[in-house]
Design an enzyme around this catalytic site. Structure first.
Site, PDB file in Angstrom:
ATOM      1  N   HIS A 144     -18.184  -7.940  -4.512  1.00  0.00           N
ATOM      2  CA  HIS A 144     -17.168  -7.109  -4.054  1.00  0.00           C
ATOM      3  C   HIS A 144     -17.148  -5.908  -4.178  1.00  0.00           C
ATOM      4  CE1 HIS A 144     -12.384  -6.721  -4.334  1.00  0.00           C
ATOM      5  NE2 HIS A 144     -12.836  -5.560  -4.550  1.00  0.00           N
TER       6      HIS A 144
ATOM      7  N   CYS B 188      -8.476   1.725  -3.677  1.00  0.00           N
ATOM      8  CA  CYS B 188      -7.625   1.304  -4.814  1.00  0.00           C
ATOM      9  C   CYS B 188      -6.774   2.433  -5.123  1.00  0.00           C
ATOM     10  CB  CYS B 188      -8.524   0.981  -5.881  1.00  0.00           C
ATOM     11  SG  CYS B 188      -7.756   0.560  -7.713  1.00  0.00           S
TER      12      CYS B 188
HETATM   13  P1  HMG Z   1       3.050  -1.821 -18.048  1.00  0.00           P
HETATM   14  O1  HMG Z   1       3.816  -0.790 -17.774  1.00  0.00           O
HETATM   15  O2  HMG Z   1       2.162  -1.743 -19.355  1.00  0.00           O
HETATM   16  O3  HMG Z   1       3.700  -3.254 -18.349  1.00  0.00           O
HETATM   17  O4  HMG Z   1       2.340  -2.365 -16.706  1.00  0.00           O
HETATM   18  P2  HMG Z   1       4.781  -3.649 -19.150  1.00  0.00           P
HETATM   19  O5  HMG Z   1       4.649  -4.888 -19.636  1.00  0.00           O
HETATM   20  O6  HMG Z   1       5.113  -2.499 -20.320  1.00  0.00           O
HETATM   21  O7  HMG Z   1       6.403  -3.646 -18.269  1.00  0.00           O
HETATM   22  C1  HMG Z   1       6.737  -2.482 -17.782  1.00  0.00           C
HETATM   23  C2  HMG Z   1       7.786  -2.601 -16.485  1.00  0.00           C
HETATM   24  O8  HMG Z   1       6.902  -3.271 -15.419  1.00  0.00           O
HETATM   25  C3  HMG Z   1       8.757  -3.691 -16.796  1.00  0.00           C
HETATM   26  O9  HMG Z   1       9.677  -3.353 -15.670  1.00  0.00           O
HETATM   27  C4  HMG Z   1       8.196  -5.084 -16.463  1.00  0.00           C
HETATM   28  O10 HMG Z   1       9.229  -5.999 -16.248  1.00  0.00           O
HETATM   29  C5  HMG Z   1       7.469  -4.630 -15.154  1.00  0.00           C
HETATM   30  P3  HMG Z   1      10.936  -2.345 -16.492  1.00  0.00           P
HETATM   31  O11 HMG Z   1      11.651  -3.075 -17.534  1.00  0.00           O
HETATM   32  O12 HMG Z   1      10.367  -0.933 -16.681  1.00  0.00           O
HETATM   33  O13 HMG Z   1      12.027  -2.469 -15.053  1.00  0.00           O
HETATM   34  N1  HMG Z   1       6.121  -5.750 -15.038  1.00  0.00           N
HETATM   35  C6  HMG Z   1       6.165  -6.001 -13.751  1.00  0.00           C
HETATM   36  N2  HMG Z   1       7.067  -6.267 -12.705  1.00  0.00           N
HETATM   37  C7  HMG Z   1       6.396  -7.092 -11.666  1.00  0.00           C
HETATM   38  N3  HMG Z   1       5.116  -7.971 -11.866  1.00  0.00           N
HETATM   39  C8  HMG Z   1       4.484  -7.668 -12.906  1.00  0.00           C
HETATM   40  C9  HMG Z   1       4.878  -7.246 -13.898  1.00  0.00           C
HETATM   41  N4  HMG Z   1       4.520  -6.709 -15.243  1.00  0.00           N
HETATM   42  C10 HMG Z   1       5.225  -6.013 -15.841  1.00  0.00           C
HETATM   43  N5  HMG Z   1       3.528  -8.566 -13.116  1.00  0.00           N
HETATM   44  C11 HMG Z   1       1.046  -3.734 -15.306  1.00  0.00           C
HETATM   45  C12 HMG Z   1       1.179  -3.423 -16.740  1.00  0.00           C
HETATM   46  C13 HMG Z   1      -0.382  -4.346 -15.017  1.00  0.00           C
HETATM   47  C14 HMG Z   1       2.342  -4.651 -14.785  1.00  0.00           C
HETATM   48  C15 HMG Z   1       0.993  -2.435 -14.389  1.00  0.00           C
HETATM   49  O14 HMG Z   1       0.006  -1.666 -14.949  1.00  0.00           O
HETATM   50  C16 HMG Z   1       0.559  -2.846 -12.883  1.00  0.00           C
HETATM   51  O15 HMG Z   1       1.395  -3.400 -12.227  1.00  0.00           O
HETATM   52  N6  HMG Z   1      -0.627  -2.173 -12.517  1.00  0.00           N
HETATM   53  C17 HMG Z   1      -0.763  -2.383 -10.962  1.00  0.00           C
HETATM   54  C18 HMG Z   1      -2.407  -2.652 -11.132  1.00  0.00           C
HETATM   55  C19 HMG Z   1      -2.882  -2.884  -9.600  1.00  0.00           C
HETATM   56  O16 HMG Z   1      -2.174  -3.473  -8.856  1.00  0.00           O
HETATM   57  N7  HMG Z   1      -3.969  -2.325  -9.431  1.00  0.00           N
HETATM   58  C20 HMG Z   1      -4.814  -2.495  -8.085  1.00  0.00           C
HETATM   59  C21 HMG Z   1      -5.372  -4.125  -8.098  1.00  0.00           C
HETATM   60  S1  HMG Z   1      -7.052  -4.029  -8.846  1.00  0.00           S
HETATM   61  C22 HMG Z   1      -8.172  -3.421  -7.712  1.00  0.00           C
HETATM   62  O17 HMG Z   1      -7.686  -3.415  -6.628  1.00  0.00           O
HETATM   63  C23 HMG Z   1      -9.523  -4.006  -7.965  1.00  0.00           C
HETATM   64  C24 HMG Z   1      -9.979  -4.926  -7.444  1.00  0.00           C
HETATM   65  O18 HMG Z   1     -10.126  -4.878  -5.972  1.00  0.00           O
HETATM   66  C25 HMG Z   1     -11.617  -5.051  -7.795  1.00  0.00           C
HETATM   67  C26 HMG Z   1     -12.195  -3.730  -7.622  1.00  0.00           C
HETATM   68  O19 HMG Z   1     -12.316  -3.316  -6.427  1.00  0.00           O
HETATM   69  O20 HMG Z   1     -12.567  -3.167  -8.649  1.00  0.00           O
HETATM   70  C27 HMG Z   1      -9.397  -6.164  -7.843  1.00  0.00           C
HETATM   71 MG    MG Z   2     -11.348  -3.729  -4.656  1.00  0.00          MG
END
Ligand code: HMG
Ligand code: MG
Length: 302
Positions: A207, A240
């Protein structure tokens, strides 16, 4: 040199590609992009992610997109799920595969998913268990396997450590991601080698983001090791949100052109793929970020 005779591509454009777009992309356009990708012969498509809409607003329409796509037999639709909350939401939309995503770098783990590597594995374990119990395949994405925007160069040992943890919780296959596209062939090979200590060759994907223009060279280096699963993004979409300045994955058009030119089967119709890339680029109001697409589109216009 013995190269694979076929390559299986996951187009991650609808997810990795679009997640970084500032302007909201209508769900209908995402659905249409998926339709065009499957028409072009893609058999694996990473459709969306079930993450916090506060963190990644562009993926907030995950349910609308997953329920809007026309599912075809023989196509695997995958989605990202960082925790049980995401998994439970995804479950209602019946993905074929879920992806838990961790990082080889502690700092990136914190920035991307707000927890340490160890905590991420604790969160993923019940997700993996629930997915497998529901008959859903499980992939693990490993970010920053070569370099990290916060920690710099990443040692292969850290990649091997993460791969071992992923294997330990029941992840079936893994992506070796060069998140910020800093890798060069030997470094990427070292990251793959470290992963191959824990996963079979058939379970390891490349990737590669193309930030420094090395993704195709890195792909060739991976092919030379026999790695035949690769991920790319139509029109080179993406980046990202937690890796500033990182550009998209290698474009699927460039990857397919390389493979076709080497006589490696992908099952993809390059012309239809270029049309799909042009479609989404038009929606975004820009040109495809793909050398091959640019060349072919110029030729068509002449
Ligand atoms: P957090 O703040 O630590 O989570 O986030 P939490 O459990 O403390 O919850 C905080 C709030 O988030 C709460 O809502 C939860 O309900 C909500 P509030 O009460 O404040 O209204 N929540 C969610 N809502 C929807 N869906 C969920 C969810 N979980 C909690 N699943 C969390 C932790 C992982 C959710 C956050 O950090 C996050 O969403 N991060 C986004 C990460 C992301 O999408 N990054 C990009 C993708 S990875 C990538 O691109 C790399 C890859 O391509 C490989 C590469 O190239 O390296 C794969
Ligand atoms: Mg990626």
């Amino acid at each position: 040199m013995s190269l694979p005779t076929r390559v299986r591509i996951v187009d991650v454009g609808p997810r990795d590609g679009l997640q970084n777009e500032k302007q909201p992309v209508p769900a209908a356009a995402k659905v249409e992009l998926v339709r065009r990708l499957q028409d072009a012969g893609l058999r694996e498509i990473e459709v969306t992610s079930y993450v916090s809409p506060k963190w990644v607003p562009q993926m907030a329409d995950n349910h609308e997109v997953m329920s809007g796509i026309e599912r075809r037999a023989g196509v695997r639709y995958s989605v990202l799920t960082p925790n049980l909350k995401g998994f439970e939401a995804a479950l209602a939309d019946r993905p074929d595969e879920i992806v838990v995503f961790g990082a080889a770098s502690e700092a990136f783990s914190q920035k991307n998913i707000n927890c340490s590597i160890a905590e991420s594995i604790e969160r993923f374990a019940p997700v993996v268990q629930a997915a497998r119990a529901a008959g859903i395949a499980v992939r693990g994405a490993m970010s920053c396997t070569v370099g990290c925007p916060y920690e710099g160069e990443i040692a292969p040992e850290k990649v091997g450590y993460l791969a071992g943890l992923m294997k330990g919780i029941g992840v079936e296959r893994v992506d070796v991601a060069d998140t910020i596209g800093v890798g060069t062939p030997r470094k990427v090979q070292a990251a793959l080698q470290a992963t191959l200590q824990h996963f079979e060759l058939d379970q390891v994907s490349g990737h590669f983001h193309d930030t420094y223009g090395q993704a195709l060279s890195n792909t060739l280096a991976a092919l030379q090791m026999g790695v035949w699963n690769h991920q790319s993004s139509v029109a080179g979409l993406g980046g990202c949100p937690y890796a500033k300045g990182a550009t998209g994955n290698v474009s699927t058009e460039d990857l397919v052109y390389l493979l076709q030119g080497m006589g490696i089967d992908t099952g993809i119709d390059l012309d239809k793929l270029i049309d799909a890339g042009q479609y989404i680029s038009d929606v975004l109001g820009r040109k495809p970020n793909s050398r091959v697409a640019t060349a072919v589109l110029n030729k068509r216009a002449a």
